[in-house]
Design an enzyme around this catalytic site. Sequence first.
Site, PDB file in Angstrom:
ATOM      1  N   CYS A 252      -0.097  -0.749   5.295  1.00 27.55           N
ATOM      2  CA  CYS A 252      -0.409   0.660   5.550  1.00 27.55           C
ATOM      3  C   CYS A 252      -1.335   0.817   6.770  1.00 27.55           C
ATOM      4  O   CYS A 252      -0.922   0.556   7.883  1.00 27.55           O
ATOM      5  CB  CYS A 252      -0.992   1.308   4.296  1.00 27.55           C
ATOM      6  SG  CYS A 252      -0.929   3.110   4.327  1.00 27.55           S
ATOM      7  N   HIS A 336       3.599   0.117   0.392  1.00 31.57           N
ATOM      8  CA  HIS A 336       2.660  -0.600  -0.478  1.00 31.57           C
ATOM      9  C   HIS A 336       3.384  -1.585  -1.390  1.00 31.57           C
ATOM     10  O   HIS A 336       3.840  -1.216  -2.471  1.00 31.57           O
ATOM     11  CB  HIS A 336       1.856   0.397  -1.326  1.00 31.57           C
ATOM     12  CG  HIS A 336       0.810   1.130  -0.559  1.00 31.57           C
ATOM     13  ND1 HIS A 336      -0.483   0.677  -0.445  1.00 31.57           N
ATOM     14  CD2 HIS A 336       0.876   2.274   0.155  1.00 31.57           C
ATOM     15  CE1 HIS A 336      -1.180   1.527   0.300  1.00 31.57           C
ATOM     16  NE2 HIS A 336      -0.369   2.503   0.677  1.00 31.57           N
ATOM     17  N   GLU A 338       2.138  -3.812  -3.190  1.00 28.04           N
ATOM     18  CA  GLU A 338       1.351  -4.066  -4.408  1.00 28.04           C
ATOM     19  C   GLU A 338       1.507  -2.972  -5.452  1.00 28.04           C
ATOM     20  O   GLU A 338       0.991  -3.093  -6.568  1.00 28.04           O
ATOM     21  CB  GLU A 338      -0.139  -4.204  -4.042  1.00 28.04           C
ATOM     22  CG  GLU A 338      -0.923  -2.906  -3.932  1.00 28.04           C
ATOM     23  CD  GLU A 338      -0.568  -2.071  -2.719  1.00 28.04           C
ATOM     24  OE1 GLU A 338      -0.973  -0.888  -2.660  1.00 28.04           O
ATOM     25  OE2 GLU A 338       0.112  -2.591  -1.810  1.00 28.04           O
TER      26      GLU A 338
END
Length: 366
Positions: A252, A336, A338
């Site tokens: 990001c 993202h 994660e």
Amino acid sequence: MENRACLVLENGMTFAGKAFGAAEDVTGEVVFTTAMTGYLETLTDPSYYGQMVVQTFPLIGNYGMIASDFESQKPHMRAYIVRDWCQEPSNFRCEGDLDTFLKAQDIPGLYGIDTRALTRVVREHGVMNGRLIHGDFWPDAAMLKEIGNYRVVDAVRSVSGHRARPSAWKRPDALHVALWDFGAKANIQRELEKRGCEVAVFPYDATAEEILRLRPDGLMLSNGPGDPAENTGIIEQLRLLCAEQLPTFGICLGHQLLALSQGAQTEKMKYGHRGANQPVRETATGRVFITSQNHGYAVKADTLPEQAAESWINANDGTCEGVAYRNMPAFSVQFHPEAAAGPLDTGFLFDRFVRLMKGGNTYAVK
């Protein structure tokens, strides 16, 4: 008692509803997220610093507040706007309700408005500022000018803060990762530790010398809020780190800062990508993945240097979603990995980072 409140946009449009959470009038940048689940992660994502977040899903708060699912210790958003909030959450892990949490965190909320109509306004006009006001109110020209002048500044410094620099590793046999915190979501560290890495967290104002002194095996560049180009000091230190050929993975804001350090440019998007259903295409394989995203800026692909190539592209609007570098062991993504958008999501990128730290190659790009 239900208190009246309204959202006033900088273009003069007013959305009247009811207040919950903290009883404060605030100004911020109005953005929307299309995520159908994960409001806990949204509330505590530092990347929403300075913003008033609109949830497009109509009912929020039905499984209550669960601290172990938070992405940071506290929310950084300016206000929270929903169609309706659940006053009686039901979940075996529930530790409280949304209204009580917002009051404790001094975050005002607004509900009872047509969030679909508000989202269409932001989508068509682009991101705009707004002010949440308690009670009945009709805006005048002076207030609209004041609202329009609001800007999100010093975002990374505000969410990263100052902390003691790590000085030593505790597990000599582990892979050692320096996580540069620009407003990091907690799950980034958890994903690294899940793969056996020892993580040392550095604040936003760490220098290249401080990070290299610890001799890490890899550098993790976190997500974060605000205009990436504002962080000139970080970009300069990152340029020095890149020269050391340290295996690097950016997510990001980290993706944007890495590109800026190599001479690329970024631009503010009309209304950004925020939600858990953003399709991205991997250029090397042609495969499309559904990803979780939260950003209002993008790397301009046509400004990437010769030693860099787009590795991921947004399937909706064609914006740059990832970069792989040929002149150093580094890659980055705008989304993202994660965030676990699905059972077959992009969490495998952490495995690629581990292989890179072990001396393997990054994936090929076309």
